[in-house]
Write a protein that holds these residues in place. Sequence first.
Motif, mmCIF file in Angstrom:
data_model
loop_
_atom_site.group_PDB
_atom_site.id
_atom_site.type_symbol
_atom_site.label_atom_id
_atom_site.label_comp_id
_atom_site.label_asym_id
_atom_site.label_seq_id
_atom_site.Cartn_x
_atom_site.Cartn_y
_atom_site.Cartn_z
ATOM 1 N N ARG A 173 4.113 53.504 -116.011
ATOM 2 C CA ARG A 173 4.953 52.350 -116.320
ATOM 3 C C ARG A 173 6.036 52.207 -115.256
ATOM 4 O O ARG A 173 6.409 53.178 -114.599
ATOM 5 C CB ARG A 173 5.612 52.501 -117.703
ATOM 6 C CG ARG A 173 4.624 52.668 -118.837
ATOM 7 C CD ARG A 173 5.351 52.697 -120.158
ATOM 8 N NE ARG A 173 4.451 52.969 -121.275
ATOM 9 C CZ ARG A 173 4.824 52.982 -122.549
ATOM 10 N NH1 ARG A 173 6.098 52.759 -122.866
ATOM 11 N NH2 ARG A 173 3.953 53.227 -123.500
ATOM 12 N N LYS A 175 9.072 51.205 -116.076
ATOM 13 C CA LYS A 175 10.311 51.603 -116.746
ATOM 14 C C LYS A 175 9.956 52.625 -117.818
ATOM 15 O O LYS A 175 9.091 52.367 -118.667
ATOM 16 C CB LYS A 175 11.015 50.397 -117.389
ATOM 17 C CG LYS A 175 11.409 49.293 -116.412
ATOM 18 C CD LYS A 175 12.521 49.743 -115.502
ATOM 19 C CE LYS A 175 13.024 48.564 -114.657
ATOM 20 N NZ LYS A 175 12.005 48.094 -113.676
ATOM 21 N N LEU A 176 10.629 53.753 -117.768
ATOM 22 C CA LEU A 176 10.359 54.833 -118.727
ATOM 23 C C LEU A 176 11.432 54.860 -119.814
ATOM 24 O O LEU A 176 11.969 55.908 -120.158
ATOM 25 C CB LEU A 176 10.297 56.182 -118.005
ATOM 26 C CG LEU A 176 9.290 56.279 -116.852
ATOM 27 C CD1 LEU A 176 9.340 57.660 -116.232
ATOM 28 C CD2 LEU A 176 7.885 55.956 -117.330
ATOM 29 N N TYR A 177 11.719 53.693 -120.390
ATOM 30 C CA TYR A 177 12.757 53.628 -121.410
ATOM 31 C C TYR A 177 12.313 54.245 -122.738
ATOM 32 O O TYR A 177 13.159 54.503 -123.595
ATOM 33 C CB TYR A 177 13.169 52.172 -121.638
ATOM 34 C CG TYR A 177 13.846 51.542 -120.444
ATOM 35 C CD1 TYR A 177 14.523 52.322 -119.505
ATOM 36 C CD2 TYR A 177 13.811 50.163 -120.246
ATOM 37 C CE1 TYR A 177 15.141 51.757 -118.404
ATOM 38 C CE2 TYR A 177 14.423 49.584 -119.152
ATOM 39 C CZ TYR A 177 15.084 50.386 -118.233
ATOM 40 O OH TYR A 177 15.690 49.818 -117.144
ATOM 41 N N TYR A 178 11.025 54.489 -122.891
ATOM 42 C CA TYR A 178 10.563 55.106 -124.133
ATOM 43 C C TYR A 178 11.020 56.555 -124.255
ATOM 44 O O TYR A 178 11.000 57.132 -125.358
ATOM 45 C CB TYR A 178 9.038 55.022 -124.234
ATOM 46 C CG TYR A 178 8.294 55.862 -123.224
ATOM 47 C CD1 TYR A 178 7.935 57.187 -123.520
ATOM 48 C CD2 TYR A 178 7.947 55.363 -121.985
ATOM 49 C CE1 TYR A 178 7.258 57.962 -122.605
ATOM 50 C CE2 TYR A 178 7.270 56.129 -121.070
ATOM 51 C CZ TYR A 178 6.923 57.426 -121.384
ATOM 52 O OH TYR A 178 6.254 58.201 -120.481
ATOM 53 N N LEU A 179 11.462 57.150 -123.143
ATOM 54 C CA LEU A 179 11.954 58.529 -123.201
ATOM 55 C C LEU A 179 13.276 58.627 -123.955
ATOM 56 O O LEU A 179 13.671 59.731 -124.359
ATOM 57 C CB LEU A 179 12.123 59.091 -121.790
ATOM 58 C CG LEU A 179 10.846 59.243 -120.949
ATOM 59 C CD1 LEU A 179 11.196 59.748 -119.563
ATOM 60 C CD2 LEU A 179 9.869 60.185 -121.632
ATOM 61 N N ARG A 180 13.951 57.503 -124.148
ATOM 62 C CA ARG A 180 15.209 57.543 -124.882
ATOM 63 C C ARG A 180 15.009 57.901 -126.355
ATOM 64 O O ARG A 180 15.927 58.408 -127.004
ATOM 65 C CB ARG A 180 15.898 56.175 -124.781
ATOM 66 C CG ARG A 180 16.306 55.795 -123.370
ATOM 67 C CD ARG A 180 16.776 54.364 -123.304
ATOM 68 N NE ARG A 180 17.248 54.002 -121.961
ATOM 69 C CZ ARG A 180 17.580 52.766 -121.598
ATOM 70 N NH1 ARG A 180 17.501 51.771 -122.478
ATOM 71 N NH2 ARG A 180 17.992 52.529 -120.367
ATOM 72 N N GLU A 181 13.834 57.630 -126.861
ATOM 73 C CA GLU A 181 13.561 57.902 -128.274
ATOM 74 C C GLU A 181 12.922 59.262 -128.492
ATOM 75 O O GLU A 181 12.575 59.590 -129.630
ATOM 76 C CB GLU A 181 12.647 56.810 -128.822
ATOM 77 C CG GLU A 181 13.239 55.412 -128.700
ATOM 78 C CD GLU A 181 12.254 54.347 -129.155
ATOM 79 O OE1 GLU A 181 11.099 54.738 -129.508
ATOM 80 O OE2 GLU A 181 12.616 53.157 -129.155
ATOM 81 N N ARG A 182 12.743 60.034 -127.440
ATOM 82 C CA ARG A 182 12.105 61.338 -127.553
ATOM 83 C C ARG A 182 13.105 62.443 -127.240
ATOM 84 O O ARG A 182 14.038 62.254 -126.468
ATOM 85 C CB ARG A 182 10.907 61.435 -126.616
ATOM 86 C CG ARG A 182 9.814 60.413 -126.926
ATOM 87 C CD ARG A 182 8.584 60.644 -126.102
ATOM 88 N NE ARG A 182 7.532 59.695 -126.412
ATOM 89 C CZ ARG A 182 6.318 59.737 -125.878
ATOM 90 N NH1 ARG A 182 6.012 60.690 -124.997
ATOM 91 N NH2 ARG A 182 5.420 58.837 -126.207
ATOM 92 N N ASN A 186 8.911 66.585 -125.863
ATOM 93 C CA ASN A 186 8.299 65.252 -125.809
ATOM 94 C C ASN A 186 8.974 64.338 -124.798
ATOM 95 O O ASN A 186 8.395 63.319 -124.392
ATOM 96 C CB ASN A 186 8.361 64.594 -127.194
ATOM 97 C CG ASN A 186 7.499 65.330 -128.203
ATOM 98 O OD1 ASN A 186 6.483 65.927 -127.826
ATOM 99 N ND2 ASN A 186 7.894 65.303 -129.468
#
Length: 298
Positions: A173, A175-182, A186
């Motif tokens: 991707r 933008k790796l903004y999904y790492l904020r929720e992990r 993870n």
Amino acid sequence: MSSQTLSMMMANVRISSATGTSKSTTTTTTPRAASLSAKHANGNSKVFYANSLSLNKSRDSVATFSISASGSGTKKGLYQFVERVNSPQMKDDLIPFRVGMTVKVGVTVTEGNKSRVQPYEGLIIGIHRAGVASTITVRKSLQGFGVERIFPIHSPLCSFQEVRGAGKPIARRSKLYYLRERVGKNAKLKSRFVAKKEGLSRWQVKQNALIAEKEAAAAEAARVQAEIEAKAKAEEERLQAEAEAKAAAEAKAKEEEAAAAAAEAAAAEAAAPAEEAAPEAEAAPAEEAAPETEEGSA
């Protein structure tokens, strides 16, 4: 009377005037309808005139700026001017940033009269490319809390260095903004093993070429500076030699004038005794002749 009814009446009047029919219901209009239509038309004309003035004013302002900036009245000239202004402020030795790579950022912090470099290491989760205003978002986990910082990559106060691990991180991707929720494990990216390639990488080749180009430019600048200094030195020596020659000529002329004046004074001194002796010589024969005349008369 509504605007829709008024427009329908005006349309009927146009149709009747075009076809030549004379119906009292369509060809005749009340004074109120006429005043409303005139007011409506006048208002629209004023609005259109104001819009055209504002549009022309904005266009003139942009054209004036672009003309004063790059000599052309087009948007392309304005963009070229912006690029020409921003290009000296952009770095040319940056590492190839990729989303998912780990970087070590050194931020120069000034505290009073002292300055220090503050390190910050984290994962790039986003890259915003905007020319001289390009930035990267770096995220790291500190004591169980996620910390993100945005760094301008062309800032002279920031230095970047890639931190290489055992493998290459996998990021599919932009933008790796999904790492904020992990959290925990993870929040780490998976990595794959990449065999080490022999020889220099493309970035290293580019950096070597850039270093060689800078060295060549520095050597050329040094050569030009040396030529300028040599010309200035030669000109200074020439001026100094001319000044010395002029001073020597003036000194020689003064010596000649002094010698001529001394010769004239010596000649004048030699002529003065002769002039004094001449009247005495003339007076002596006169005195001798006077006693002879006296003896003859006796």
